[in-house]
Structure formats: structure tokens, C-alpha cells
Design an enzyme around this catalytic site. Structure first.
Site, PDB file in Angstrom:
ATOM      1  N   PHE A 134     -78.484 -20.197 -38.820  1.00  0.00           N
ATOM      2  CA  PHE A 134     -77.856 -20.644 -40.070  1.00  0.00           C
ATOM      3  C   PHE A 134     -77.374 -22.075 -39.878  1.00  0.00           C
ATOM      4  O   PHE A 134     -76.626 -22.365 -38.956  1.00  0.00           O
ATOM      5  CB  PHE A 134     -76.674 -19.751 -40.461  1.00  0.00           C
ATOM      6  CG  PHE A 134     -76.105 -20.145 -41.808  1.00  0.00           C
ATOM      7  CD1 PHE A 134     -76.675 -19.670 -42.981  1.00  0.00           C
ATOM      8  CD2 PHE A 134     -75.033 -21.020 -41.907  1.00  0.00           C
ATOM      9  CE1 PHE A 134     -76.181 -20.052 -44.227  1.00  0.00           C
ATOM     10  CE2 PHE A 134     -74.531 -21.409 -43.144  1.00  0.00           C
ATOM     11  CZ  PHE A 134     -75.102 -20.923 -44.306  1.00  0.00           C
ATOM     12  N   ASP A 219     -76.080 -27.552 -33.183  1.00  0.00           N
ATOM     13  CA  ASP A 219     -75.233 -27.319 -34.340  1.00  0.00           C
ATOM     14  C   ASP A 219     -73.982 -26.579 -33.871  1.00  0.00           C
ATOM     15  O   ASP A 219     -74.000 -25.370 -33.657  1.00  0.00           O
ATOM     16  CB  ASP A 219     -75.999 -26.501 -35.391  1.00  0.00           C
ATOM     17  CG  ASP A 219     -75.162 -26.239 -36.630  1.00  0.00           C
ATOM     18  OD1 ASP A 219     -73.941 -26.449 -36.586  1.00  0.00           O
ATOM     19  OD2 ASP A 219     -75.738 -25.813 -37.647  1.00  0.00           O
ATOM     20  N   LYS A 248     -66.358 -27.871 -40.199  1.00  0.00           N
ATOM     21  CA  LYS A 248     -65.364 -26.802 -40.397  1.00  0.00           C
ATOM     22  C   LYS A 248     -63.937 -27.211 -40.011  1.00  0.00           C
ATOM     23  O   LYS A 248     -63.148 -27.561 -40.858  1.00  0.00           O
ATOM     24  CB  LYS A 248     -65.766 -25.539 -39.640  1.00  0.00           C
ATOM     25  CG  LYS A 248     -66.920 -24.773 -40.309  1.00  0.00           C
ATOM     26  CD  LYS A 248     -66.930 -23.315 -39.904  1.00  0.00           C
ATOM     27  CE  LYS A 248     -68.172 -22.565 -40.330  1.00  0.00           C
ATOM     28  NZ  LYS A 248     -68.178 -22.128 -41.704  1.00  0.00           N
TER      29      LYS A 248
HETATM   30  C1  LIG Z   1     -73.665 -23.205 -37.541  1.00  0.00           C
HETATM   31  C2  LIG Z   1     -73.414 -23.654 -38.944  1.00  0.00           C
HETATM   32  N1  LIG Z   1     -74.029 -24.772 -39.391  1.00  0.00           N
HETATM   33  C3  LIG Z   1     -73.826 -25.224 -40.637  1.00  0.00           C
HETATM   34  C4  LIG Z   1     -73.005 -24.579 -41.505  1.00  0.00           C
HETATM   35  C5  LIG Z   1     -72.810 -25.091 -42.915  1.00  0.00           C
HETATM   36  O1  LIG Z   1     -71.523 -25.592 -43.069  1.00  0.00           O
HETATM   37  P1  LIG Z   1     -70.925 -25.815 -44.542  1.00  0.00           P
HETATM   38  O2  LIG Z   1     -70.719 -24.477 -45.151  1.00  0.00           O
HETATM   39  O3  LIG Z   1     -69.640 -26.561 -44.298  1.00  0.00           O
HETATM   40  O4  LIG Z   1     -71.908 -26.642 -45.294  1.00  0.00           O
HETATM   41  C6  LIG Z   1     -72.334 -23.405 -41.094  1.00  0.00           C
HETATM   42  C7  LIG Z   1     -71.440 -22.677 -42.017  1.00  0.00           C
HETATM   43  O5  LIG Z   1     -71.029 -21.589 -41.797  1.00  0.00           O
HETATM   44  C8  LIG Z   1     -72.548 -22.940 -39.778  1.00  0.00           C
HETATM   45  O6  LIG Z   1     -71.958 -21.824 -39.328  1.00  0.00           O
END
Ligand SMILES: Cc1ncc(COP(=O)(O)O)c(C=O)c1O
Length: 394
Positions: A134, A219, A248
Site C-alpha cells: 500500500f 516507503d 503521517k
Molecule cells: C506505507 C504507506 N504509504 C503511503 C500511504 C499514504 O499516505 P496518505 O494516506 O497520507 O496519503 C500510507 C497510508 O496509510 C501508507 O501506510
């Protein structure tokens, strides 16, 4: 506004893209939040992993108050003191070798920036991501995200993305072509179900990237900022990526994304290649500066490690008691409890007993509490889970 009006208004006016819980949260402090009726909850959602330093940390509140009276908006085409102070702190915090950063407003944006940078630097188009990953829901990030449910309604997505099974270095190596720009990996798949990679995986990805001259993008949107017991999860495996995404929790609850890169890689971005109106917003930068101070002064990564072990031990004891629990897993205060059934009822029943927890997929309870959570609060969470599981087990 009364409770009914608040709910009716959100239902009537807001785009209906979120599955809602039947509570109006109006206040927070540390690991606790309160609803409009004054009911208290231990927040193991951490607002989806945002509240690492706790809700409304006094130092973040003070920094925001001070900055809000000085300057709220300052486009990055001008220099700014709050931004400059933050940039130095961010680079001190980042893994060695990460010398530049692009500031944005969310996790998906931090991933978008990484994808564009990888293409620009390499001159190649392919990105290899993991099955089950994700990375967010904007078009680029969504192209790297695995779940069909999220992707299918928006086809065609950005071309050039492919997915390989995680923990399979052979298949990863085979997937690389002369067009591959980067490999994009989460150190732990959070939304995917708190799934850890095998210990040789990230070092193996690093090795393959070096050998094949492909960029490694990590990520750390969910795992970064102390959550797993280290400032960045990649430190557990002594791996430094070429590009690292953070978001976050970095601004103590305000919206910020940060994409780190090695100097020569970020140099591929020329003027105008990437920008955002709110990039490096002073108010958010002041909050992030304070959040970094709290992370370090209160030794929150160490706290996550110690309390994470404490929490996991107690949950493992529950797993012995209830055979509906398949596995307890995680690192630091990023914990998953895999069960044999759909966990939706558990989320609701825990909420009714004063504990907020998340799911990750259909059958995993996900715990992302603030790292300032107290031991007695963890004890209460375990007691509540115990009571709810006992009911479910009947
Ligand atoms: C690993 C990871 N990358 C990207 C995102 C996307 O972040 P956002 O919801 O702030 O766009 C998330 C959101 O949960 C995430 O867990």
C-alpha cells in the site's frame, strides 16, 4: 453544533469515501481521545499512525501557537526561518546519506515525489512494487498499490508498474529489465496486515539494486518516525535506500510528507520539475520541528521497542488462551493480531469498551498507538481485547 447535526452534516456534504465509526471525537491528549459526550478512549489507531508523539503534545501545541502568530503561509519560493530549522533537524534524523528532502503534505504525495524523482534520475519508466503493498491512492501511488478493490475503478493507471511477490529475491531479480528505474518497498506492509519481510529481504533488495543500478525506494510512511523501535525501520536491517518516503507522524499531527534522497539523486530535479503550494509551510514546519525534539528528548523509539515487547508478550498470552488468534506479530508499537474471522465486530466492541483499534485487511487487528502510551493503558487495552475475544469465542 449538536451530535446529530455534526453526523448529518458529514453524511450530507462530505464525499462518502470513508467507512465511518459512530463516534464524534472532539478532544485528545497523549494516548487518549474523548468523544463529544465526554467518553474516554485509549487510541490504538493513533489516528492511523499519525499520533506518534501523542495527541496535542504540549511542545507541538506551543510551537504551533508561537508560529501561528508570526507567519502561517510562506511559499517555498521565499526563504523561511521555521522551514530552515526543520530541514536541518530532518537531515540529522534521516539515515546517513540522505542529504536532501522535498517537503509535501501527505504520504501519497511523498510517494509521488519519489516516483517522479526515480524516473527523472534514471531516465527509465518501470517501477517494481510488491504484491500486497500500500502506497496511497493518488494516481501514481495507486499504481504502486496492490489491492484490486482500490485500483480497478480507476484504470488505466500510470503505465510502467509491476508487482512481484515480497520475500522472493529471485523473482525480483528476474523482474528487472533495462527499463527499470526503481524498486519500491515498505519495510513492513502496514495496510497489508502488519506483514514483516524475512530478515534477508531488505538487504537483498539493496544488493540487487546496487548490482543492477536500480534505485531503492523505501516507503516509511507508516513505519518511520520511531514507530518500530528505531527512528526508521530500515535501521533494523542496516539498509539505507536511495530515496525514502516519510509522512503521517512527522509533524506531530499536522499534514506533512517528506521525500528524502541522496544528493546526486535529488540533483536530477531541476527548477519546476516538482512543487506544491504548501511545500514547507511554516506552521507545519514549526510543528514538525517540535515533534522531532519530542521524539528525541523523550526517547520515543526506545520506548516503542520496550513497550512493544511488553504489549506483544501480553497479546501472545491472549493468543494461547484463544485459538481464534492465529498470530501476533509486529515490531515496536506496530502490532498486528491475525484472527480466524472478520475483525469488524471486534473493532466496534472494543470501541464500546473504551479502546480504539484498527483493522488491516479483513482478519487482522492493527495497533498503532501513540508511543507515549503508558503501561497501564496497554494493560487496559489487553483486558478489553481479552473480554471482547472471550465474547467472540463463545
Ligand atoms: C506505507 C504507506 N504509504 C503511503 C500511504 C499514504 O499516505 P496518505 O494516506 O497520507 O496519503 C500510507 C497510508 O496509510 C501508507 O501506510
Amino acid at each position: 453544533m449538536n451530535g446529530k447535526k455534526i453526523i448529518d452534516t458529514e453524511k450530507k456534504i462530505m464525499a462518502q469515501t470513508f467507512s465511518k465509526r459512530d463516534r464524534i471525537i472532539t478532544r485528545g491528549k497523549g494516548a487518549l481521545v474523548w468523544d463529544i459526550n465526554g467518553n474516554e478512549y485509549i487510541d490504538c489507531t493513533g489516528s492511523y499512525g499519525v499520533a506518534v508523539v501523542g495527541h496535542c503534545h504540549p511542545k507541538v501545541v506551543e510551537a504551533v501557537k508561537n508560529q501561528v502568530e508570526k507567519l502561517i503561509a510562506c511559499h517555498a519560493s521565499f526563504y523561511n526561518d521555521a522551514r530552515s530549522i526543520l530541514l536541518e533537524k530532518l537531515i540529522r534524523l534521516a539515515p546517513k546519506g540522505m542529504e536532501r528532502v522535498f517537503l509535501s503534505n501527505s504520504g501519497a504525495e511523498s510517494v509521488e515525489c519519489a516516483l517522479k524523482l526515480a524516473r527523472k534520475y534514471s531516465g527509465k519508466i518501470e517501477i517494481i512494487a510488491m504484491m500486497g503493498a500500500f502506497h496511497g491512492k493518488t494516481m501514481g501511488a495507486l499504481s504502486a498499490t496492490w489491492k484490486k478493490k482500490y485500483r480497478a475503478p480507476f484504470m488505466p493507471l500510470v503505465p510502467g508498474f509491476k508487482h512481484v511477490p515480497p520475500n522472493n529475491l529471485g523473482k525480483l531479480r528476474d523482474a528487472i529489465t533495462e527499463k527499470t528505474a526503481a524498486i519500491l518497498v515498505e519495510p513492513i506492509r502496514g495496510e497489508g496486515g502488519i506483514l514483516l519481510n524475512s530478515d534477508d529481504f531488505l538487504p537483498g533488495v539493496r544488493e540487487i539494486c546496487d548490482e543492477k543500478h536500480v534505485l531503492m525506494i523505501l516507503d516509511e510512511v507508516q513505519t518511520g518516525f520511531g514507530r518500530t523501535g528505531k527512528v526508521f525501520a530500515c535501521e533494523h536491517w542496516n539498509v539505507v535506500p536511495d530515496i525514502l518516503c516519510l509522512a503521517k507522524s512527522v509533524a506531530g499531527g499536522l499534514p506533512m510528507g517528506a521525500t528524502f534522497a541522496k544528493e546526486d539523486i535529488m540533483a536530477a530535479f531541476n527548477r519546476g520539475d516538482h512543487s506544491s503550494t504548501f511545500s514547507g509551510n511554516p506552521l507545519v514546519c514549526a510543528a514538525a520541528s517540535a515533534a522531532i525534539d519530542v521524539l528525541i528528548d523523550e526517547k520515543l523509539p526506545e520506548r516503542a521497542e520496550t513497550l512493544g515487547k511488553y504489549f506483544k508478550d501480553k497479546l501472545e498470552a491472549l493468543a494461547k488462551k484463544y485459538n481464534v488468534i492465529r498470530e501476533v506479530r509486529g515490531l515496536g508499537l506496530m502490532i498486528g493480531i491475525e484472527t480466524k474471522f472478520d475483525v469488524y465486530n471486534i473493532l466496534i466492541e472494543c470501541m464500546e469498551k473504551g479502546v480504539l483499534v484498527l483493522d488491516a485487511g479483513r482478519n487482522v487487528i492493527r495497533l498503532l498507538p501513540p508511543l507515549v502510551i503508558e503501561k497501564q493503558q496497554i494493560d487496559k487495552v489487553v483486558d478489553v481485547l481479552d473480554a471482547v475475544l472471550e465474547q467472540e469465542n463463545k
